[in-house]
Design a protein around this motif. Sequence first.
Motif, PDB file in Angstrom:
ATOM      1  N   ASN A  92       0.820  -1.186  -0.207  1.00 15.80           N
ATOM      2  CA  ASN A  92       0.036  -0.004  -0.039  1.00 15.80           C
ATOM      3  C   ASN A  92       0.882   1.310   0.081  1.00 15.80           C
ATOM      4  O   ASN A  92       0.555   2.317  -0.727  1.00 15.80           O
ATOM      5  CB  ASN A  92      -0.837   0.012   1.338  1.00 15.80           C
ATOM      6  CG  ASN A  92      -2.004  -1.101   1.043  1.00 15.80           C
ATOM      7  OD1 ASN A  92      -2.528  -1.346  -0.150  1.00 15.80           O
ATOM      8  ND2 ASN A  92      -2.432  -1.546   2.509  1.00 15.80           N
ATOM      9  N   ILE A  93       1.826   1.078   0.683  1.00 15.92           N
ATOM     10  CA  ILE A  93       2.758   2.323   0.560  1.00 15.92           C
ATOM     11  C   ILE A  93       3.375   2.504  -0.447  1.00 15.92           C
ATOM     12  O   ILE A  93       3.342   3.809  -1.112  1.00 15.92           O
ATOM     13  CB  ILE A  93       3.839   2.199   1.768  1.00 15.92           C
ATOM     14  CG1 ILE A  93       3.426   1.803   3.100  1.00 15.92           C
ATOM     15  CG2 ILE A  93       5.177   3.346   1.758  1.00 15.92           C
ATOM     16  CD1 ILE A  93       4.704   1.560   4.382  1.00 15.92           C
ATOM     17  N   LEU A 148      -6.799   1.688   3.772  1.00  7.02           N
ATOM     18  CA  LEU A 148      -5.521   2.057   4.027  1.00  7.02           C
ATOM     19  C   LEU A 148      -5.172   2.636   5.316  1.00  7.02           C
ATOM     20  O   LEU A 148      -6.151   3.343   5.917  1.00  7.02           O
ATOM     21  CB  LEU A 148      -4.937   3.139   2.989  1.00  7.02           C
ATOM     22  CG  LEU A 148      -4.896   2.886   1.466  1.00  7.02           C
ATOM     23  CD1 LEU A 148      -4.868   4.094   0.770  1.00  7.02           C
ATOM     24  CD2 LEU A 148      -4.059   2.008   1.168  1.00  7.02           C
ATOM     25  N   GLN A 197       0.279   4.531   6.407  1.00  6.54           N
ATOM     26  CA  GLN A 197       0.698   3.954   5.152  1.00  6.54           C
ATOM     27  C   GLN A 197       0.531   5.024   4.049  1.00  6.54           C
ATOM     28  O   GLN A 197       1.439   5.299   3.087  1.00  6.54           O
ATOM     29  CB  GLN A 197      -0.238   3.021   4.667  1.00  6.54           C
ATOM     30  CG  GLN A 197      -0.081   1.577   5.172  1.00  6.54           C
ATOM     31  CD  GLN A 197      -1.096   0.270   4.839  1.00  6.54           C
ATOM     32  OE1 GLN A 197      -2.377   0.777   4.602  1.00  6.54           O
ATOM     33  NE2 GLN A 197      -0.697  -0.619   4.745  1.00  6.54           N
ATOM     34  N   GLY A 254       3.924   6.564   2.319  1.00  5.40           N
ATOM     35  CA  GLY A 254       3.886   6.597   1.126  1.00  5.40           C
ATOM     36  C   GLY A 254       4.329   8.122   0.286  1.00  5.40           C
ATOM     37  O   GLY A 254       5.396   8.002  -0.603  1.00  5.40           O
TER      38      GLY A 254
END
Lengths: 255, 308
Positions: free
Chosen positions: A3-4, A107, A111, A115
């Motif tokens: 997800n990151i 999310l 994250q 990101g």
Amino acid sequence: MRNIWSIAKKEIKTYFSSPIAYVVIAVFLVLTGFFFYSALWWFNSQAIQMAQNPYYAQQMNINQMVYTPLFHNISIILLLMLPLLTMRLFSEEMKSGTDELLYTSPLSVSQIVLGKYLAALVVLAAMLGLSGSLSIFAFAFGNPELPQILNGYMGLFLMGAAFIATGLFFSSLTKNQVVSAILTFGALLLFWILNWAAYSASGIWKGVLNYLSIFQHFDDMTRGILDTKDLVYYLSFAFFGLFLTHSVILSRRWR
Amino acid sequence: MIEVEKLTKKYGDLVAVKDLSFKVGKGKIWGLLGPNAAGKTTTMRILTGYLPATAGKASVSGFDVFEKPNEAKKIIGYLPEVVPLYPEMTVAEYLHFVAAIKQVPAAERRPALERTIETAGLKDVRNRLIQNISRGYRQRVGIAQALIHNPDVLVLDEPTIGLDPAQIIEIRGLIKSLKGDHTIILSTHILPEVTQTCDGVAIINEGRLMASGSLEELTASFRKNVGVILKLRRGHEEALAVLRELPGVETAVRHNGELAVEWNPDKDLREVIAQLVVEKGWGLLEMRTESLDIEDLYRQIVVGGIEQ
């Protein structure tokens, strides 16, 4: 982790599909190139003078005379330019309403924060990596010490990472990108010159102010000294910035 | 499928939603109807996990949105009022990104993308930058991003706002075609939207639920009298007098050149009236039943402040 990376990839794509990344990198390279050129030119002219005197010629050190001032110059350029890179990260999402998409997706806030952080680090790495290519000239016509140069670049990267975390925090505070950039710049500059206040302070405050100053920790690195104390400082600076960003976002949603 | 129980949301001292409860069954389209600032968007934001509630419960397919937010978010597709678009991405890039953050597995993203582009009618614009496509297409992209992970539940906040009439019809058609596979809740302040697309409605005003149920239930419960509208060629005055005397008739009034006759709902006077009008030779041009539609209901509830 996946997800990151999804968030980071999107941010990197945004940086490079708009003029932001190109302009920031280009201006950074022009300025760095100019400083490098001037430092090298000065070193060169000194070298020609010193060539008359073998004793002084021994003292000539390209690392000390070109790279140490260059790293200081680059650090100032980063101080000026990184806020422009980070200002949009959260502000733009809030302004255009796209944050609603992010926060209603499965999310976690951390994250999303990581990101975005990662994406800005990638651009920073690109800036520093490209500026490193200038050293080809130094290696072609001189013999600088590589570990010392790498150490300096690592110092710049760590410092940049701390700056970006600060920028991310201010970006999470406001919808307005300009406000976010100004606040970031002001905060970073204040941390930079905190050691000035240390001159007049006494006792424990002298130590505290000196320790908190960004400049104080960077100085050693430009000389090729890697101290864990400095490493810990930059990493905790970055961590604190990210932690505050995370808290701001969570608390805003609970209000 | 969607259950909201005694939901309350306060922003400081301002109460946006108060003790709101309603249920939407599987495969139905439910409308959340109310004037602006009634609390529709707040309700939807709570349901989708964007905002936490001050009190109360909300669950989707049995997942509590506060206790199991990630499970709930995985099965909800959400179109916010302001469509969350990244103008510098192409339509396909954007949908791909949304698929990734909605946890569609990498191998299934491509087929999901194709399916969604097909459903939302985005073939012509798939490789264009979002900043260059029309308002109608943007709304479609918004619906597409809500559909990409094939969610059980769709939450659409004002899906037709700001569109031209042709686009509104298209989007309504699109929403209707999604019924059955998805449970849909949409908010609107436009009345015909509810009658044309929804199975049921929850009418809210000032954060409170004023009425909820299927359209038939609601109109039935709010209808006090039944009646007909008569359009005659002549003899209006005489007709009014005669009709008022007719057993069972409660009111007979002249309105815009037509006669509106109402009676008690336990009788059916339509046949009697038709016969009478023909016998008297008033020249019947038109006779239609008057039904109290959702518009009257809405007006009664919101303007009149009647609680069910």
